[in-house]
Motif scaffolding. Structure first.
Motif, short mmCIF file in Angstrom:
data_model
loop_
_atom_site.label_atom_id
_atom_site.label_comp_id
_atom_site.label_asym_id
_atom_site.label_seq_id
_atom_site.Cartn_x
_atom_site.Cartn_y
_atom_site.Cartn_z
N TRP A 10 0.91 -1.19 0.06
CA TRP A 10 0.24 0.15 0.34
C TRP A 10 0.86 1.15 -0.02
CZ3 TRP A 10 -0.96 4.56 1.80
CH2 TRP A 10 -2.28 5.04 1.83
N LYS A 17 -2.21 0.21 -3.83
CA LYS A 17 -2.74 0.17 -2.64
C LYS A 17 -3.69 -1.20 -2.20
CE LYS A 17 -3.29 5.20 -2.28
NZ LYS A 17 -2.14 5.45 -2.94
N HIS A 18 -3.04 -2.19 -2.27
CA HIS A 18 -3.61 -3.44 -2.14
C HIS A 18 -3.84 -3.81 -0.38
CE1 HIS A 18 -4.03 -4.16 -6.27
NE2 HIS A 18 -2.60 -4.12 -6.51
N TYR A 43 2.15 3.68 4.48
CA TYR A 43 0.90 2.96 5.11
C TYR A 43 0.69 3.17 6.55
CZ TYR A 43 -2.59 -0.67 5.37
OH TYR A 43 -3.71 -1.55 5.51
#
Length: 130
Positions: A10, A17-18, A43
């Motif tokens: 992310w 942005k996983h 993040y």
């Protein structure tokens, strides 16, 4: 016990942005001691340091110190990467939570480093006195 939690990348800016901290931390309580593995330190700034599940320590990398900088311990720690990332090298603490951003030993683009040495971090965890 220590709970180790990892999320997919992310990243701020144009990075994917996983990362899904809620999914990754299902079943954990606020009281568990948790170490989060998260590639990009942005993040932590945007989603972890104030997360209700209380991640005490996050381990990140990603910035490589931009492979360029000046560091004289106790005197100066500067790299152009600091204008993009608030947390770019070393240990930071906010809201009682910590992140360690490792500069790594790889590179992106230019196959070298100037003033930002490769890094392997050793962290010793100690129990809090009752």
């Amino acid at each position: 016990s220590i709970k180790i939690v990892g999320v997919e990348n992310w990243g701020a800016g144009g990075f994917v942005k996983h990362g899904d901290i809620e999914k990754a931390s299902e079943g954990l309580s606020e009281r568990d001691f948790k170490i989060l593995l998260s590639h990009d330190p942005s993040y932590w700034q945007q989603n972890i340091k104030s997360n209700h599940k209380n991640f005490q320590l996050t381990l990140s990398g990603h910035t490589h110190g931009m492979q360029f900088g000046i560091e004289i311990p106790g005197v100066i720690k500067w790299s152009p990467v600091q204008y993009r990332y608030k947390n770019w090298a070393g240990i930071y603490e906010e809201l009682g939570r910590r992140i360690n951003v490792n500069r790594g030993f790889g590179y992106l683009g230019y196959p070298g480093r100037v003033g930002i040495w490769p890094e392997i971090t050793v962290i010793t965890l100690k129990a809090k006195d009752a």
